[in-house]
Design a protein around this motif. Structure first.
Motif, PDB file in Angstrom:
ATOM      1  N   PRO A   1      -0.019   4.606  -3.541  1.00 11.78           N
ATOM      2  CA  PRO A   1      -1.438   4.523  -3.903  1.00 11.78           C
ATOM      3  C   PRO A   1      -2.030   5.853  -4.326  1.00 11.78           C
ATOM      4  CG  PRO A   1      -1.010   3.258  -1.923  1.00 11.78           C
ATOM      5  CD  PRO A   1       0.259   3.993  -2.248  1.00 11.78           C
ATOM      6  N   GLU A   2      -1.662   6.941  -3.604  1.00  8.93           N
ATOM      7  CA  GLU A   2      -2.311   8.200  -3.914  1.00  8.93           C
ATOM      8  C   GLU A   2      -1.831   8.781  -5.243  1.00  8.93           C
ATOM      9  OE1 GLU A   2       0.976   9.153  -0.849  1.00  8.93           O
ATOM     10  OE2 GLU A   2      -0.526   7.597  -1.218  1.00  8.93           O
ATOM     11  N   GLU A   3      -0.744   8.175  -5.833  1.00  7.66           N
ATOM     12  CA  GLU A   3      -0.225   8.686  -7.089  1.00  7.66           C
ATOM     13  C   GLU A   3      -0.638   7.830  -8.285  1.00  7.66           C
ATOM     14  OE1 GLU A   3       3.893  10.488  -5.122  1.00  7.66           O
ATOM     15  OE2 GLU A   3       3.947   8.683  -6.344  1.00  7.66           O
TER      16      GLU A   3
ATOM     17  N   GLU B   1      -9.135   1.434  -3.207  1.00 11.52           N
ATOM     18  CA  GLU B   1      -9.459   1.944  -1.885  1.00 11.52           C
ATOM     19  C   GLU B   1     -10.894   1.630  -1.480  1.00 11.52           C
ATOM     20  OE1 GLU B   1      -8.605   6.057  -2.005  1.00 11.52           O
ATOM     21  OE2 GLU B   1      -6.439   5.796  -2.133  1.00 11.52           O
ATOM     22  N   LEU B   2     -11.766   1.343  -2.445  1.00 13.34           N
ATOM     23  CA  LEU B   2     -13.143   1.005  -2.105  1.00 13.34           C
ATOM     24  C   LEU B   2     -13.193  -0.401  -1.549  1.00 13.34           C
ATOM     25  CD1 LEU B   2     -15.065   2.390  -5.221  1.00 13.34           C
ATOM     26  CD2 LEU B   2     -14.774   3.475  -2.995  1.00 13.34           C
ATOM     27  N   PRO B   3     -13.790  -0.586  -0.366  1.00  8.59           N
ATOM     28  CA  PRO B   3     -13.864  -1.935   0.201  1.00  8.59           C
ATOM     29  C   PRO B   3     -14.774  -2.827  -0.632  1.00  8.59           C
ATOM     30  CG  PRO B   3     -15.224  -0.436   1.470  1.00  8.59           C
ATOM     31  CD  PRO B   3     -14.486   0.407   0.471  1.00  8.59           C
ATOM     32  N   GLU B   4     -14.430  -4.074  -0.739  1.00  3.42           N
ATOM     33  CA  GLU B   4     -15.280  -5.016  -1.457  1.00  3.42           C
ATOM     34  C   GLU B   4     -16.358  -5.530  -0.507  1.00  3.42           C
ATOM     35  OE1 GLU B   4     -15.095  -9.225  -3.964  1.00  3.42           O
ATOM     36  OE2 GLU B   4     -13.309  -8.440  -2.954  1.00  3.42           O
ATOM     37  N   VAL B   5     -17.593  -5.383  -0.910  1.00  5.68           N
ATOM     38  CA  VAL B   5     -18.716  -5.833  -0.088  1.00  5.68           C
ATOM     39  C   VAL B   5     -19.068  -7.261  -0.474  1.00  5.68           C
ATOM     40  CG1 VAL B   5     -21.130  -5.437   0.514  1.00  5.68           C
ATOM     41  CG2 VAL B   5     -19.601  -3.491   0.179  1.00  5.68           C
ATOM     42  N   ARG B   6     -18.961  -8.158   0.491  1.00  6.25           N
ATOM     43  CA  ARG B   6     -19.314  -9.554   0.280  1.00  6.25           C
ATOM     44  C   ARG B   6     -20.514  -9.887   1.169  1.00  6.25           C
ATOM     45  NH1 ARG B   6     -13.381 -12.592   0.320  1.00  6.25           N
ATOM     46  NH2 ARG B   6     -12.453 -11.407  -1.416  1.00  6.25           N
ATOM     47  N   ILE B   7     -21.515 -10.500   0.577  1.00  5.21           N
ATOM     48  CA  ILE B   7     -22.757 -10.760   1.306  1.00  5.21           C
ATOM     49  C   ILE B   7     -23.095 -12.240   1.242  1.00  5.21           C
ATOM     50  CG2 ILE B   7     -25.193 -10.161   1.549  1.00  5.21           C
ATOM     51  CD1 ILE B   7     -24.647  -7.593   0.031  1.00  5.21           C
TER      52      ILE B   7
END
Length: 702
Positions: free
Chosen positions: A188-190, A199-205
């Motif tokens: 992932p880091e490459e 890496e950003l979490p998906e925000v579900r509302i």
């Protein structure tokens, strides 16, 4: 944010070193990216670095691309807005006030659209912060017992329904180390820019009934602030008062339980940030130092820093002048500036301000300019200077014309140093010496008491019979002396009220329009007014505050019923006090005001008269009624900015420059303001109130 162009604009600053390392750079090239005639401020990067959110003008929430292009308005508003990006950058949570100045928490998509009210409560909700895992939103709310607590809401219904055991199971699963990438797979880091997205979490509302799912998460004494969740979602952090009464950093479990103090000794933390691994919290303490503490409460080494800067004093003065003028230009409550051409005043006063030879002259010129607006609750306050001598006070008045020897005592204030046991100074006696210094005809009493506060000070006293004695006085501060004199003045007004009314009326003076004074008012309703037929409420020389509606809630109660216990033959038509949210006074009342009643004391006087609660007696109030905020300045000074006008309901009259005019105008000589023997305004209020009282006490609504 910088205002080199005359208004605040947004800039990007970058490290000047070849490898882009901040700490290796000595030059920092800057680029202006957003520039309009309005002020831009409070910029925040989106989590992926592709967008910038900021405030334009007083409170318009804006979004633009990272290079400043594509600016668009998400929220037009006239008041201050506090906001934060969701961890995936798809939403912004913000708090701002409505026309009733009730602050609410909202969520709005960054793509635009309708905002959703998360808090929906008639008390202030502030400081929205997303948890780093994107599962919940935290904020502080004043909805419980008049204190700010941490509240939160799970953004998905399934998380709201989880029990403690479910969370424990989930946290354990998330703590397990992830499998290593198989041979040939890209780590992932490459994987470059796309990995940042993953890496950003998906925000579900789940927006349906989201506002109903909010929960209180803290309940410590005082007000909480700066709420945030740990990166793993297992804990929340916030600042609050500890058992020692000092403000520090605290940690609690995700549900608010298992409270633990992290910092100690009153660090007053702010600007909280997690370290790279999420195990250490960095903060700025009340002394301007950067400190850190682990989530277990173990303090790390402080982060020392030093910064040197050169200040060009004329340039700084010009900047201070510009910011003071601009603050009033943007926030002054009257867009017509009380009929003043405000732009022309800037041109007139700036040369005079820049020609000032010292800081006090500079402050005078600025305040002369502000004075053109003819408004209250306003002023430029230069940086405070510390030091100087402190004088002790001993609780006496002397007769300056009596001649020697020493000083003739005219008045002794009850409970003051001169009234203390084993001192017992009396009117008619003389102070012969202080601190072993004889008092001559040319000596200044206050010079003899310099730096004597709370120190045992020997004095020599001559009695009325000519005999002398020695005693130890402990002088007090001016603040303590002033409070004692005030309490004595109130006692004298109560005695006069008893005398003028033949014991039929009670008397209460309201010191300030604040909660301590309101609590005194509630207490004294029982202590000074119980059993009385009417009440004199005195707001003369009250400097203001904010509690008018608390007081009106007490004195405007309307009786819908009364109760009579068995065998109570008093004939009083009473109501159970335990059923009332506040104490209540339903019997006749009159209010006293004067030209030294200011601000909220004037609002109370206007309200008392407008609602016809009883006669308003005394002199017209000062006419200084505007809500105020302010702005810190580059020189360490401060400017107050009147930003909300007050108007009398019905007539629409502006209370600023229009004091409350009593129903019964009574001028009073200054000597009567402090006299223990006479008070013409008080006497006239007593007479007016007695005229309003029914002859049969049983006809009153007790």
């Amino acid at each position: 944010t910088g205002d080199e162009g005359g208004s605040q604009d947004l800039w990007i600053i970058s490290p000047g070193s070849k490898d882009g390392a901040w700490l290796d750079s000595f030059e920092f090239p800057k680029q202006k990216i957003v520039s309009t005639e309005a002020n831009e401020s409070s910029a925040q990067w989106s989590p992926d670095g592709r967008m910038i959110a900021y405030i334009r003008g007083k409170g318009n929430l804006m979004l633009c691309n990272a290079d400043g292009s594509g600016a668009r308005e998400l929220l037009p508003h006239w008041g201050q807005v506090n906001f934060s990006f969701s961890p995936d950058g798809r939403y912004i949570a913000y708090s701002t006030v409505d026309s009733s100045y009730n602050a609410e928490i909202w969520i709005i998509p960054t793509e635009g659209g309708e905002a959703y009210n998360v808090s929906r409560h008639p008390d202030d909700d502030l400081e929205p912060r997303w948890s780093p895992d994107g599962r919940r939103l935290l904020w502080i709310s004043k909805r419980h017992r008049d204190g700010m607590d941490v509240w939160g809401v799970w953004l998905q219904k399934k998380d709201d329904l989880r029990q403690a055991a479910d969370w424990l199971k989930l946290f354990r699963a998330e703590s397990k180390p992830k499998k290593e990438a198989a041979a040939g797979e890209e780590k992932p880091e490459e994987s470059g820019e796309e990995s940042v997205k993953k890496e950003l979490p998906e925000v579900r509302i789940d927006f349906e009934d989201l506002w109903r799912r909010s929960r209180r998460l803290s309940s410590v004494a005082g007000d909480e602030s700066h709420p945030m969740a740990t990166p793993d979602g297992r804990s929340i952090l916030f600042c609050a008062l500890g058992e020692d009464g000092k403000r520090d950093l605290f940690r609690a479990r995700y549900d608010g339980k298992k409270l633990k103090g992290l910092s100690k000794g009153g660090e007053a933390p702010s600007d909280l940030r997690f370290g790279p691994k999420g195990k250490m919290v960095f903060f700025l303490n009340g002394k301007g130092q950067i400190k850190r503490v682990s989530l277990e409460g173990k303090p790390g080494d402080p982060v020392p820093f030093a910064a040197r800067s050169s200040v060009h004093l004329p340039a700084r003065r010009q900047e201070v002048f510009n910011q003071v003028w601009d603050a009033l230009n943007e926030w002054f409550y009257d867009p017509d500036f009380h009929g003043v051409d405000w732009a022309s005043k800037k041109k007139i006063y700036r040369p005079w301000a820049m020609a000032s030879t010292d800081d006090l002259d500079f402050a005078d010129v600025l305040n002369l300019m502000l004075g053109e607006l003819n408004a209250s609750h306003m002023g430029y306050y230069p940086p405070r200077t510390h030091g100087g001598e402190k004088t002790g006070w001993i609780g006496v008045d002397v007769d300056p014309e009596a001649g020697g020897p020493g000083l003739l005592i005219d008045t002794v204030i009850p409970d003051g140093p001169a009234d203390a046991p084993r001192v017992e100074l009396k009117p008619g006696e003389r102070l012969i010496s202080i601190a072993n210094r004889k008092i001559g005809s040319e000596d200044n009493l206050w010079e003899l008491l310099v730096e004597s506060i709370d120190r045992k000070t020997p004095v020599e006293i001559m009695g009325a019979d000519g005999k002398t004695r020695r005693a130890l006085l402990i002088p007090q501060s001016y603040g303590v002396e002033r409070e004692l004199r005030y309490k004595n003045w109130v006692r004298e007004r109560r005695k006069l009220t008893e005398k003028f009314s033949d014991g039929r009326l009670g008397y209460l003076h309201i010191h300030s329009m604040d909660i301590p004074s309101f609590e005194d008012f509630e207490r004294d309703l029982q202590a000074a007014a119980e059993g009385k037929e009417g009440l004199i409420i005195d707001v003369r020389s009250n400097g203001g505050g904010w509690t008018t509606d608390y007081l009106m809630a007490v004195i405007m109660v309307q009786r819908h019923a009364f109760t009579v216990p068995r065998d109570d033959h008093s004939g009083i038509r009473a109501y159970p006090q335990s059923r009332l949210p506040l104490a209540a006074w339903t019997r006749p009342a009159a209010t006293l005001c004067n030209e030294d009643s200011y601000s909220n004391a004037e609002i109370f006087s206007h309200a008392f008269k407008t609602l016809k609660r009883g006669p308003l007696v005394g002199n017209t109030t000062f006419g200084a009624v505007i809500s105020t905020s302010g702005r810190d300045l580059p020189d360490g000074g401060y400017v107050r900015t009147p930003m909300r006008g007050w108007y009398v309901s019905g007539s629409g009259m502006n209370m600023e420059n229009h004091g409350a005019v009593p129903d019964i105008l009574v001028q009073q000589a200054p000597s009567e303001d402090i006299s223990a023997e006479t008070d013409t305004q008080l006497r006239r209020a007593v007479e007016a109130l007695l005229e309003d009282i029914p002859t049969d006490p049983r006809a009153q609504a007790w």
